[in-house]
Enzyme design. Sequence first.
Site, short mmCIF file in Angstrom:
data_model
loop_
_atom_site.label_atom_id
_atom_site.label_comp_id
_atom_site.label_asym_id
_atom_site.label_seq_id
_atom_site.Cartn_x
_atom_site.Cartn_y
_atom_site.Cartn_z
N ASP A 56 39.34 38.93 41.64
CA ASP A 56 38.52 38.92 42.85
C ASP A 56 39.13 39.87 43.87
O ASP A 56 39.96 39.48 44.68
CB ASP A 56 38.45 37.49 43.42
CG ASP A 56 37.66 36.56 42.52
OD1 ASP A 56 36.60 36.97 42.03
OD2 ASP A 56 38.12 35.43 42.29
N LYS A 99 37.20 38.40 34.46
CA LYS A 99 35.93 38.14 35.14
C LYS A 99 35.85 39.04 36.37
O LYS A 99 36.73 38.99 37.23
CB LYS A 99 35.86 36.67 35.58
CG LYS A 99 34.59 36.33 36.36
CD LYS A 99 34.47 34.85 36.61
CE LYS A 99 35.08 34.37 37.89
NZ LYS A 99 34.38 34.80 39.12
N ASP A 105 30.20 38.50 36.23
CA ASP A 105 29.79 37.29 36.97
C ASP A 105 28.88 37.71 38.13
O ASP A 105 29.31 37.72 39.28
CB ASP A 105 31.07 36.59 37.45
CG ASP A 105 30.79 35.32 38.24
OD1 ASP A 105 29.67 34.80 38.17
OD2 ASP A 105 31.72 34.86 38.94
N LYS A 163 25.58 36.44 38.45
CA LYS A 163 24.70 35.30 38.76
C LYS A 163 23.29 35.73 39.14
O LYS A 163 22.82 35.50 40.26
CB LYS A 163 25.29 34.46 39.92
CG LYS A 163 26.68 33.89 39.66
CD LYS A 163 27.09 32.95 40.78
CE LYS A 163 28.48 32.39 40.60
NZ LYS A 163 29.56 33.39 40.77
N ASP A 170 16.17 35.71 40.08
CA ASP A 170 15.01 36.45 40.59
C ASP A 170 13.83 36.12 39.69
O ASP A 170 13.94 35.23 38.84
CB ASP A 170 15.34 37.97 40.59
CG ASP A 170 14.58 38.72 41.70
OD1 ASP A 170 13.36 38.48 41.83
OD2 ASP A 170 15.20 39.53 42.40
N ILE A 171 12.72 36.82 39.83
CA ILE A 171 11.60 36.53 38.94
C ILE A 171 11.97 36.97 37.52
O ILE A 171 12.84 37.83 37.33
CB ILE A 171 10.30 37.24 39.42
CG1 ILE A 171 10.49 38.75 39.48
CG2 ILE A 171 9.87 36.68 40.78
CD1 ILE A 171 9.17 39.51 39.73
N THR A 224 29.30 24.60 43.30
CA THR A 224 30.19 23.49 43.68
C THR A 224 30.55 23.54 45.16
O THR A 224 31.16 22.60 45.68
CB THR A 224 31.48 23.49 42.84
OG1 THR A 224 31.99 24.81 42.84
CG2 THR A 224 31.22 23.04 41.43
N ARG A 251 43.93 33.27 41.15
CA ARG A 251 45.17 33.50 41.89
C ARG A 251 46.47 33.05 41.22
O ARG A 251 47.48 33.74 41.37
CB ARG A 251 45.02 32.93 43.31
CG ARG A 251 44.03 33.76 44.13
CD ARG A 251 43.47 33.01 45.30
NE ARG A 251 42.58 31.93 44.89
CZ ARG A 251 41.98 31.10 45.72
NH1 ARG A 251 42.18 31.21 47.01
NH2 ARG A 251 41.18 30.16 45.26
O1 C5P Z 1 41.75 32.02 42.30
P1 C5P Z 1 41.00 30.90 41.66
O2 C5P Z 1 41.65 30.39 40.39
O3 C5P Z 1 40.67 29.78 42.62
O4 C5P Z 1 39.61 31.60 41.22
C1 C5P Z 1 38.56 30.86 40.64
C2 C5P Z 1 37.41 31.77 40.32
O5 C5P Z 1 36.33 30.97 39.84
C3 C5P Z 1 36.85 32.57 41.50
O6 C5P Z 1 36.34 33.81 40.98
C4 C5P Z 1 35.73 31.71 42.00
O7 C5P Z 1 34.73 32.45 42.66
C5 C5P Z 1 35.20 31.12 40.69
N1 C5P Z 1 34.48 29.87 40.83
C6 C5P Z 1 35.04 28.73 41.40
N2 C5P Z 1 34.32 27.59 41.49
C7 C5P Z 1 33.06 27.55 41.05
C8 C5P Z 1 32.47 28.67 40.46
C9 C5P Z 1 33.22 29.82 40.38
O8 C5P Z 1 36.20 28.76 41.79
N3 C5P Z 1 32.40 26.42 41.11
#
Ligand code: C5P
Length: 257
Positions: free
Chosen positions: A20, A42, A81, A83, A86-87, A145, A236
């Site tokens: 990210d 990802k 990723d 996501k 749309d139509i 979430t 992370r």
């Molecule tokens: O750094 P970390 O381990 O928290 O990253 C988790 C990854 O999973 C991020 O790219 C975050 O956007 C994604 N993600 C999440 N929870 C979700 C869906 C996706 O943490 N419910």
Amino acid sequence: MTDVAPPPKRPQDRILVAIDTPDEARAADLSRRLAGAVGGIKLGLEFFNANGPEGVRRVARAAPEETPRGQAPAQQRLFLDLKFHDIPNTVAGAVRGAMQLGPWMLNVHASGGAAMMTAARQAAEFQADSLGVVRPMLIAVTVLTSLDEDDLAVVGQQGPAADQVARLARLAQECGLDGVVCSAREIAAIRAACGPDFRLIVPGIRPAGAETGDQKRTMTPAEALAAGADYLVIGRPITGAADPAEAARAVAAEMTP
Ligand code: C5P
């Protein structure tokens, strides 16, 4: 029914590293350093909007510096990723376009509905045939979430969020999607609703003793696998480590029963 490959046996192949960042050089460095130590990377909207499809291509193809002479550079498995939501016609076109980047996994929002998910699946199949490649796994996002039940009520959705998650997961499966992204605490309900052949991709994973950061409900890698996860999305704890490949190896070691 899904025709997707079973989840891999080697623990490291179940780790998908969330890169990210909008910084292409940093993403390429991580991709290179993690080659062979994880199952894939990802890249999401933050990276894509900063660097475009060509940036994605370059990072996925970032090869380890010591690629032996005469061997093709390693290509990371790519979870793109983005996501889509749309139509149906537009999502089908987006899937076809995204497949030019050689993704191994793509995702759409299940709340886009059955026709949209079916169109995505058909487009992925059609494009895989025309490009002569293996169809990428097509995964649905059920309920973000970040939304709690109060947030859902404001947008007109009544009833327990867990019911909506299970309903959308079943719908995704009926439309030929291969799995869903879900939080660790949703694994059991979705497994019960969708059976063993539906892939569950689980973020919010923290190795034992790691900082949780902004993730509120985490599981360790071993707990998530025991609960029924197929792939773990980890950002992370790996990307922020001084030695990301070593951190990934430590996570894989934690996953081995
Ligand atoms: O750094 P970390 O381990 O928290 O990253 C988790 C990854 O999973 C991020 O790219 C975050 O956007 C994604 N993600 C999440 N929870 C979700 C869906 C996706 O943490 N419910």
